[in-house]
Design a protein around this motif. Structure first.
Motif, PDB file in Angstrom:
ATOM      1  N   THR A   1     -62.442  22.932  -1.871  1.00 49.06           N
ATOM      2  CA  THR A   1     -63.793  22.831  -1.317  1.00 49.06           C
ATOM      3  C   THR A   1     -64.001  21.401  -0.854  1.00 49.06           C
ATOM      4  O   THR A   1     -63.659  20.454  -1.566  1.00 49.06           O
ATOM      5  CB  THR A   1     -64.864  23.195  -2.354  1.00 49.06           C
ATOM      6  OG1 THR A   1     -64.674  24.548  -2.782  1.00 49.06           O
ATOM      7  CG2 THR A   1     -66.271  23.049  -1.761  1.00 49.06           C
ATOM      8  N   LEU A   2     -64.558  21.254   0.340  1.00 51.49           N
ATOM      9  CA  LEU A   2     -64.844  19.931   0.901  1.00 51.49           C
ATOM     10  C   LEU A   2     -66.340  19.671   0.803  1.00 51.49           C
ATOM     11  O   LEU A   2     -67.154  20.538   1.129  1.00 51.49           O
ATOM     12  CB  LEU A   2     -64.397  19.868   2.360  1.00 51.49           C
ATOM     13  CG  LEU A   2     -64.689  18.573   3.122  1.00 51.49           C
ATOM     14  CD1 LEU A   2     -63.903  17.405   2.540  1.00 51.49           C
ATOM     15  CD2 LEU A   2     -64.356  18.747   4.608  1.00 51.49           C
ATOM     16  N   SER A   3     -66.717  18.486   0.361  1.00 51.32           N
ATOM     17  CA  SER A   3     -68.126  18.101   0.285  1.00 51.32           C
ATOM     18  C   SER A   3     -68.390  16.942   1.230  1.00 51.32           C
ATOM     19  O   SER A   3     -67.673  15.938   1.223  1.00 51.32           O
ATOM     20  CB  SER A   3     -68.490  17.686  -1.144  1.00 51.32           C
ATOM     21  OG  SER A   3     -69.822  17.205  -1.198  1.00 51.32           O
ATOM     22  N   LEU A   4     -69.427  17.089   2.063  1.00 52.39           N
ATOM     23  CA  LEU A   4     -69.831  16.046   3.007  1.00 52.39           C
ATOM     24  C   LEU A   4     -71.245  15.592   2.672  1.00 52.39           C
ATOM     25  O   LEU A   4     -72.089  16.394   2.262  1.00 52.39           O
ATOM     26  CB  LEU A   4     -69.779  16.567   4.442  1.00 52.39           C
ATOM     27  CG  LEU A   4     -68.425  17.090   4.923  1.00 52.39           C
ATOM     28  CD1 LEU A   4     -68.557  17.655   6.340  1.00 52.39           C
ATOM     29  CD2 LEU A   4     -67.367  15.993   4.884  1.00 52.39           C
ATOM     30  N   ALA A   5     -71.508  14.309   2.872  1.00 53.49           N
ATOM     31  CA  ALA A   5     -72.813  13.750   2.513  1.00 53.49           C
ATOM     32  C   ALA A   5     -73.933  14.245   3.411  1.00 53.49           C
ATOM     33  O   ALA A   5     -75.100  14.220   3.028  1.00 53.49           O
ATOM     34  CB  ALA A   5     -72.756  12.225   2.543  1.00 53.49           C
ATOM     35  N   GLY A   6     -73.585  14.659   4.636  1.00 52.54           N
ATOM     36  CA  GLY A   6     -74.602  15.171   5.542  1.00 52.54           C
ATOM     37  C   GLY A   6     -75.251  14.110   6.410  1.00 52.54           C
ATOM     38  O   GLY A   6     -76.334  14.320   6.951  1.00 52.54           O
ATOM     39  N   ARG A   7     -74.606  12.958   6.573  1.00 58.35           N
ATOM     40  CA  ARG A   7     -75.193  11.881   7.368  1.00 58.35           C
ATOM     41  C   ARG A   7     -74.914  12.030   8.853  1.00 58.35           C
ATOM     42  O   ARG A   7     -75.493  11.327   9.668  1.00 58.35           O
ATOM     43  CB  ARG A   7     -74.672  10.535   6.864  1.00 58.35           C
ATOM     44  CG  ARG A   7     -75.160  10.221   5.446  1.00 58.35           C
ATOM     45  CD  ARG A   7     -74.598   8.936   4.926  1.00 58.35           C
ATOM     46  NE  ARG A   7     -75.133   8.614   3.614  1.00 58.35           N
ATOM     47  CZ  ARG A   7     -74.749   7.580   2.881  1.00 58.35           C
ATOM     48  NH1 ARG A   7     -73.820   6.769   3.343  1.00 58.35           N
ATOM     49  NH2 ARG A   7     -75.295   7.365   1.698  1.00 58.35           N
ATOM     50  N   THR A   8     -73.996  12.944   9.203  1.00 58.71           N
ATOM     51  CA  THR A   8     -73.690  13.214  10.606  1.00 58.71           C
ATOM     52  C   THR A   8     -74.146  14.623  10.937  1.00 58.71           C
ATOM     53  O   THR A   8     -73.808  15.570  10.219  1.00 58.71           O
ATOM     54  CB  THR A   8     -72.177  13.075  10.869  1.00 58.71           C
ATOM     55  OG1 THR A   8     -71.767  11.748  10.540  1.00 58.71           O
ATOM     56  CG2 THR A   8     -71.855  13.338  12.339  1.00 58.71           C
ATOM     57  N   ALA A   9     -74.894  14.757  12.018  1.00 62.64           N
ATOM     58  CA  ALA A   9     -75.472  16.061  12.365  1.00 62.64           C
ATOM     59  C   ALA A   9     -74.408  17.080  12.737  1.00 62.64           C
ATOM     60  O   ALA A   9     -74.553  18.268  12.457  1.00 62.64           O
ATOM     61  CB  ALA A   9     -76.464  15.887  13.510  1.00 62.64           C
ATOM     62  N   ALA A  10     -73.321  16.628  13.395  1.00 64.93           N
ATOM     63  CA  ALA A  10     -72.279  17.555  13.828  1.00 64.93           C
ATOM     64  C   ALA A  10     -70.925  17.077  13.320  1.00 64.93           C
ATOM     65  O   ALA A  10     -70.106  16.562  14.077  1.00 64.93           O
ATOM     66  CB  ALA A  10     -72.271  17.665  15.354  1.00 64.93           C
ATOM     67  N   PRO A  11     -70.673  17.221  12.001  1.00 62.85           N
ATOM     68  CA  PRO A  11     -69.397  16.754  11.451  1.00 62.85           C
ATOM     69  C   PRO A  11     -68.234  17.601  11.957  1.00 62.85           C
ATOM     70  O   PRO A  11     -68.408  18.745  12.372  1.00 62.85           O
ATOM     71  CB  PRO A  11     -69.592  16.927   9.943  1.00 62.85           C
ATOM     72  CG  PRO A  11     -70.580  18.042   9.815  1.00 62.85           C
ATOM     73  CD  PRO A  11     -71.515  17.870  10.983  1.00 62.85           C
ATOM     74  N   LYS A  12     -67.045  17.021  11.881  1.00 57.29           N
ATOM     75  CA  LYS A  12     -65.840  17.749  12.254  1.00 57.29           C
ATOM     76  C   LYS A  12     -65.640  18.913  11.303  1.00 57.29           C
ATOM     77  O   LYS A  12     -65.711  18.763  10.092  1.00 57.29           O
ATOM     78  CB  LYS A  12     -64.633  16.809  12.197  1.00 57.29           C
ATOM     79  CG  LYS A  12     -63.321  17.467  12.572  1.00 57.29           C
ATOM     80  CD  LYS A  12     -62.180  16.473  12.454  1.00 57.29           C
ATOM     81  CE  LYS A  12     -60.848  17.129  12.750  1.00 57.29           C
ATOM     82  NZ  LYS A  12     -59.707  16.167  12.603  1.00 57.29           N
ATOM     83  N   ARG A  13     -65.397  20.091  11.841  1.00 54.22           N
ATOM     84  CA  ARG A  13     -65.251  21.286  11.017  1.00 54.22           C
ATOM     85  C   ARG A  13     -63.842  21.355  10.429  1.00 54.22           C
ATOM     86  O   ARG A  13     -62.860  21.052  11.094  1.00 54.22           O
ATOM     87  CB  ARG A  13     -65.530  22.544  11.843  1.00 54.22           C
ATOM     88  CG  ARG A  13     -66.947  22.594  12.399  1.00 54.22           C
ATOM     89  CD  ARG A  13     -67.164  23.860  13.196  1.00 54.22           C
ATOM     90  NE  ARG A  13     -67.135  25.040  12.354  1.00 54.22           N
ATOM     91  CZ  ARG A  13     -68.194  25.522  11.712  1.00 54.22           C
ATOM     92  NH1 ARG A  13     -69.369  24.931  11.825  1.00 54.22           N
ATOM     93  NH2 ARG A  13     -68.095  26.614  10.988  1.00 54.22           N
ATOM     94  N   GLU A  14     -63.755  21.749   9.173  1.00 53.48           N
ATOM     95  CA  GLU A  14     -62.469  21.905   8.500  1.00 53.48           C
ATOM     96  C   GLU A  14     -62.301  23.366   8.077  1.00 53.48           C
ATOM     97  O   GLU A  14     -63.284  24.089   7.896  1.00 53.48           O
ATOM     98  CB  GLU A  14     -62.393  21.007   7.263  1.00 53.48           C
ATOM     99  CG  GLU A  14     -62.603  19.528   7.550  1.00 53.48           C
ATOM    100  CD  GLU A  14     -61.459  18.869   8.294  1.00 53.48           C
ATOM    101  OE1 GLU A  14     -60.422  19.532   8.487  1.00 53.48           O
ATOM    102  OE2 GLU A  14     -61.592  17.691   8.681  1.00 53.48           O
ATOM    103  N   ALA A  15     -61.044  23.777   7.899  1.00 49.11           N
ATOM    104  CA  ALA A  15     -60.739  25.185   7.617  1.00 49.11           C
ATOM    105  C   ALA A  15     -60.783  25.494   6.127  1.00 49.11           C
ATOM    106  O   ALA A  15     -59.924  26.210   5.599  1.00 49.11           O
ATOM    107  CB  ALA A  15     -59.371  25.529   8.192  1.00 49.11           C
ATOM    108  N   VAL A  16     -61.789  24.938   5.418  1.00 51.85           N
ATOM    109  CA  VAL A  16     -61.995  25.243   3.998  1.00 51.85           C
ATOM    110  C   VAL A  16     -63.493  25.353   3.766  1.00 51.85           C
ATOM    111  O   VAL A  16     -64.295  24.852   4.568  1.00 51.85           O
ATOM    112  CB  VAL A  16     -61.400  24.152   3.082  1.00 51.85           C
ATOM    113  CG1 VAL A  16     -59.884  24.080   3.222  1.00 51.85           C
ATOM    114  CG2 VAL A  16     -62.043  22.806   3.353  1.00 51.85           C
ATOM    115  N   PRO A  17     -63.910  26.004   2.678  1.00 51.35           N
ATOM    116  CA  PRO A  17     -65.341  26.040   2.371  1.00 51.35           C
ATOM    117  C   PRO A  17     -65.892  24.614   2.287  1.00 51.35           C
ATOM    118  O   PRO A  17     -65.291  23.744   1.655  1.00 51.35           O
ATOM    119  CB  PRO A  17     -65.379  26.739   0.997  1.00 51.35           C
ATOM    120  CG  PRO A  17     -64.143  27.570   0.968  1.00 51.35           C
ATOM    121  CD  PRO A  17     -63.111  26.780   1.709  1.00 51.35           C
TER     122      PRO A  17
END
Length: 244
Positions: A27-43
């Motif tokens: 599972t990948l966790s992103l902070a959410g500071r970028t509106a359109a983050p790069k998509r990864e092939a995992v939840p």
């Protein structure tokens, strides 16, 4: 294993790709500071956990076996929370800490302890400065409105940096040294302000500034907790797969 990767960096993306097909649940966790983050092939989950206690609770409730801190070198708070949550939940933590850039022959660096301190390093006389410190810290430069600022970012910056002279350029890297040299020369840049992020992805601007004789205000990294760490995604992959 169930692995939670705190990401938002190239190392996190490389680790996700390396773990594909390994049999581990990632599972990948992103902070959410970028509106359109790069998509990864995992939840992928976006947003904070609610401090170290919230992260520890998530680790326990999700049955996470391994926590990986692959956040940005300047994401000090997240790294502190990860270290604390690891202790609280009893989940082993591995950090990826890329080496900082080091001054090379020909570099003209003025080092600052923080982005706020870097503002004063520009001096009193107006200059055309290229700011590469991240969108969230741009407001610090409102303290020196006499300068002509150039900012290149994925998202709009005019609302966070209100100064009389601002050139905002929408672009997503990486940019190599040749492209950065052309950009700095064509934009008439007098000074570059950069965080010491390390790595190859954004080093082009540093190499270009050296080539053109442009001074660099280099912001030093914040301190991070002492935890088990490696310098690259490749090394982290070997640890997680038991081949190190």
């Amino acid at each position: 294993m169930r692995i939670l990767i705190l990401g938002g960096t190239g190392e996190a993306s490389a680790l996700v790709r390396g773990l594909a097909g390994s049999g581990h649940a990632v599972t990948l966790s992103l902070a959410g500071r970028t509106a359109a983050p790069k998509r990864e092939a995992v939840p992928t989950r976006v947003g904070g956990f609610g401090g170290p206690e919230g992260l520890a609770r998530y680790l326990a409730e999700s049955g996470i076996d391994r926590l990986v801190d692959a956040t940005h070198p300047f994401a000090a708070r997240i790294s502190r929370n990860a270290a604390a949550a690891s202790r609280l939940a009893g989940v082993p933590l591995l950090a990826i800490r890329r080496p900082a850039w080091e001054r090379q022959a020909g570099d003209d660096w003025r080092e600052a302890e923080s982005v706020a301190e870097s503002v004063a390093c520009l001096g009193e006389a107006p200059v055309r400065a290229f700011l590469t410190v991240g969108r969230l810290e741009l407001a610090a430069f409102e303290a020196a409105p006499q300068h002509d600022y150039v900012v290149r970012a994925i998202e709009p910056v005019a609302e966070v940096l209100r100064v009389p002279h601002l050139t905002a350029i929408a672009a997503r890297g990486p940019f190599d040294a040749a492209a950065e040299s052309a950009f700095l020369r064509g934009s008439g840049i007098d000074m570059l302000v950069s965080k010491n992020s390390g790595g190859d992805a954004t080093y082009g601007k540093i190499a270009a500034a050296r080539e053109l004789g442009i001074p660099v205000v280099m912001v030093r990294r914040p301190d991070k907790p002492e935890v088990p760490a490696v310098e690259s995604a490749e090394s982290a992959l070997r640890v997680l797969l038991g081949t190190a």
